[in-house]
Design a protein around this motif. Structure first.
Motif, short mmCIF file in Angstrom:
data_model
loop_
_atom_site.label_atom_id
_atom_site.label_comp_id
_atom_site.label_asym_id
_atom_site.label_seq_id
_atom_site.Cartn_x
_atom_site.Cartn_y
_atom_site.Cartn_z
N GLN A 53 0.90 -1.20 -0.15
CA GLN A 53 -0.05 -0.08 -0.13
C GLN A 53 0.81 1.50 0.05
OE1 GLN A 53 -2.62 -0.01 3.25
NE2 GLN A 53 -3.57 -1.96 2.59
N GLN A 54 2.00 1.12 0.54
CA GLN A 54 2.94 2.34 0.74
C GLN A 54 3.14 2.83 -0.70
OE1 GLN A 54 2.23 3.05 3.89
NE2 GLN A 54 4.31 3.32 4.40
N ARG A 55 3.49 2.16 -1.55
CA ARG A 55 3.88 2.45 -3.19
C ARG A 55 2.63 3.26 -3.56
NH1 ARG A 55 5.99 -3.10 -5.73
NH2 ARG A 55 3.69 -3.73 -5.10
N MET A 56 1.56 2.67 -3.51
CA MET A 56 0.22 3.23 -3.89
C MET A 56 0.02 4.78 -3.25
SD MET A 56 -3.32 4.00 -2.99
CE MET A 56 -3.44 2.69 -2.16
N LEU A 57 0.09 4.69 -1.88
CA LEU A 57 0.00 6.01 -1.12
C LEU A 57 0.82 6.99 -1.53
CD1 LEU A 57 -0.69 4.44 2.31
CD2 LEU A 57 -2.42 5.63 0.79
N LEU A 58 2.46 6.59 -1.83
CA LEU A 58 3.15 7.45 -2.23
C LEU A 58 2.82 8.25 -3.37
CD1 LEU A 58 6.27 8.81 -1.95
CD2 LEU A 58 6.62 6.53 -3.44
N GLN A 59 2.44 7.51 -4.53
CA GLN A 59 2.26 8.18 -5.75
C GLN A 59 0.75 8.85 -5.59
OE1 GLN A 59 1.85 4.43 -7.96
NE2 GLN A 59 3.81 4.50 -8.50
N ARG A 60 -0.28 8.63 -4.68
CA ARG A 60 -1.32 9.16 -4.66
C ARG A 60 -1.11 10.56 -4.12
NH1 ARG A 60 -6.75 7.82 -4.63
NH2 ARG A 60 -8.12 8.95 -3.17
N ALA A 61 -0.23 10.47 -2.79
CA ALA A 61 0.10 11.63 -2.01
C ALA A 61 0.97 12.68 -3.13
CB ALA A 61 0.75 11.55 -0.87
N SER A 62 1.87 12.44 -3.81
CA SER A 62 2.58 13.06 -4.76
C SER A 62 1.46 13.85 -6.12
CB SER A 62 3.70 12.63 -5.27
OG SER A 62 3.39 11.35 -5.94
N LEU A 63 0.85 12.65 -6.34
CA LEU A 63 0.13 13.28 -7.53
C LEU A 63 -0.84 14.34 -7.20
CD1 LEU A 63 -1.07 12.66 -10.48
CD2 LEU A 63 -2.34 11.04 -9.57
N PHE A 64 -1.52 14.12 -6.23
CA PHE A 64 -2.63 15.10 -5.55
C PHE A 64 -1.97 16.35 -5.07
CE2 PHE A 64 -5.53 11.59 -6.20
CZ PHE A 64 -6.84 12.06 -6.35
N ALA A 65 -0.82 16.40 -4.72
CA ALA A 65 0.02 17.50 -4.26
C ALA A 65 0.39 18.45 -5.49
CB ALA A 65 1.32 17.13 -3.19
N THR A 66 0.73 17.66 -6.40
CA THR A 66 1.13 18.39 -7.63
C THR A 66 -0.12 18.91 -8.29
OG1 THR A 66 2.97 16.72 -8.03
CG2 THR A 66 2.11 18.05 -9.64
N ALA A 67 -1.32 18.10 -8.27
CA ALA A 67 -2.63 18.98 -8.62
C ALA A 67 -2.99 20.08 -7.94
CB ALA A 67 -3.58 17.90 -8.79
N VAL A 83 11.27 -2.95 -0.35
CA VAL A 83 10.85 -3.48 0.96
C VAL A 83 9.74 -4.60 0.70
CG1 VAL A 83 9.56 -2.82 2.93
CG2 VAL A 83 11.51 -1.50 2.22
N VAL A 84 8.95 -4.18 -0.34
CA VAL A 84 7.72 -5.06 -0.69
C VAL A 84 8.38 -6.45 -1.11
CG1 VAL A 84 5.80 -5.42 -2.34
CG2 VAL A 84 6.23 -3.31 -1.29
N SER A 85 9.49 -6.47 -1.88
CA SER A 85 9.90 -7.68 -2.41
C SER A 85 10.46 -8.69 -1.42
CB SER A 85 11.10 -7.46 -3.38
OG SER A 85 10.61 -6.87 -4.59
N GLU A 86 11.01 -7.89 -0.34
CA GLU A 86 11.67 -8.84 0.86
C GLU A 86 10.47 -9.19 1.73
OE1 GLU A 86 14.16 -10.45 3.19
OE2 GLU A 86 14.72 -9.48 1.51
#
Length: 393
Positions: free
Chosen positions: A58-72, A176-179
């Protein structure tokens, strides 16, 4: 003619069967507890690792979501985009604390970290340092979203924010996810191995239990056959003594022998290869062997002697006023009698021989069973001498 006593084995068989059942119930209960505890631990550990792998994903998805909407928000100044970015960032930080809480809790209590060395390297070493990167990313997001929308304010470069979201933080989170997924796979392999071990353990116990049950059933059939055979017909002519009656009579004989300074000897008989005879030649042949042994012992005994069966194919002959030397002579006569060709002719093709243990009344003997046991023990360990052996205690 010698008196005869019998020892019935049915209660002993029942007790033995009950004891065997109780033992296997206990083993089954202990096995069930072991399986429950072991699988519970493995499954719980597996669930924890699977949950951690899910959260790290989930962290990967939340990272992209936070940066995407901050940019918007930086481009459009849309309040909804700002709230969505803050919500994603808050969830991301909460997940990060949840993933590392067991690590910090263990260190606080002086225990080893539950995190693997690989995960600790990803979270805390300078090469990856996911924790520091997440903190830096959060500070950048909060800074960008806190800018006032006024003339002349300097806005954060949206391109730099997007690049930060994808490199190198996203790459570290992927590691991290792979580990976590690798550890999840190892746990699954362990769980399958435990299940396989438990399965074969249960199969082994069931197989051993089946063998024990079959052996007990065979033993009970032998006991029932022998018991029925030894309930001799009245044509053998003498009163049937129960074991208790025989014990009382023997007690009187021992007391009389001590009073008059007389001796008593005991012959303990063991039919050679009887279990093999019963297995390979059947009940009819075994009945014939037992009957002929009983007949032969009765024929060779005196009126004053006491003949009885103490267990399975084992007979005992109590000889009042008889020394060990005299008992030895009688034992050799009995052995010769059963080895005689005429005796063998009526044995339905099954050779008959008996091994005989001899003992004499001693000062410390107070019970008949002590004397019988000593006579039986004279035969123990002498199997190498072959069949039809005579052994003095």
């Amino acid at each position: 003619m010698a008196a005869i006593f019998t020892k019935y084995n049915r209660p002993g068989c029942i007790q033995g069967a009950m004891l065997t059942s109780i033992v296997y119930l206990l083993l089954g209960g202990l096995l069930a507890i072991f399986v429950h505890i072991t699988l519970e631990k493995v499954i719980q550990a597996q669930a924890n690792v699977a949950q951690d792998a899910n959260i790290s994903g989930q962290q990967r998805m939340l990272l992209q979501r936070a940066s995407l909407f901050a940019t918007a928000y930086l481009y459009s100044e849309d309040i909804a985009a700002k709230q969505t970015s803050l919500q994603a960032l808050g969830t991301m930080q909460a997940n990060h604390q949840l993933l590392l809480e067991p690590h910090y809790s263990a260190l606080k209590n002086g225990l080893a970290s539950p995190l693997s060395p690989e995960l600790q390297a990803l979270y805390f070493t300078s090469d990856n340092n996911v924790s520091d990167q997440l903190n830096a990313f959060g500070e950048q997001i909060y800074y960008a979203l806190s800018l006032q929308v006024k003339q002349g304010d300097t806005k954060l470069d949206a391109k730099a924010l997007m690049e930060m979201a994808y490199t190198p933080l996203l790459s570290s989170l992927n590691a991290v996810v792979s580990e976590y997924e690798s550890q999840n796979s190892i746990r699954m392999t362990t769980l399958r191995l435990v299940q396989l071990v438990v399965f074969w353990l249960i199969v082994a116990i069931m197989f051993i239990g089946l063998i024990v049950i079959l052996l007990n059933a065979r033993k009970q059939r032998q006991n029932m056959t022998i018991s029925s055979i030894l309930n001799l017909d009245q044509e053998h002519a003498s009163p049937m003594f129960t074991r208790k009656a025989f014990e009382l009579s023997a007690r009187k004989l021992i007391a009389t022998a001590r009073r008059h300074n007389e001796t008593i000897s005991v012959l303990a008989f063991d039919i050679d290869r009887f279990a093999r005879i019963l297995t390979h030649h059947g009940h009819e042949a075994a009945e014939d062997v037992l009957s002929r042994v009983a007949d032969g012992l009765l024929a060779m005994s005196r009126e004053s002697d006491y003949l009885g069966r103490v267990a399975d194919e084992k007979f005992v002959l109590l000889l009042p006023k008889t020394s060990a030397e005299q008992a030895l002579n009688l034992a050799n006569k009995i052995r010769t009698f059963f080895n005689d060709e005429k005796t063998q002719e009526g044995a339905k093709g099954v050779p008959i021989s008996v091994s005989i243990g001899i003992t004499e009344l001693e000062k410390e003997d107070s019970m008949l069973q002590h004397i019988i046991s000593r006579a039986e023990n004279a035969l123990v360990g002498k199997e190498s001498q072959g069949n039809a052996r005579v052994c003095m205690a």
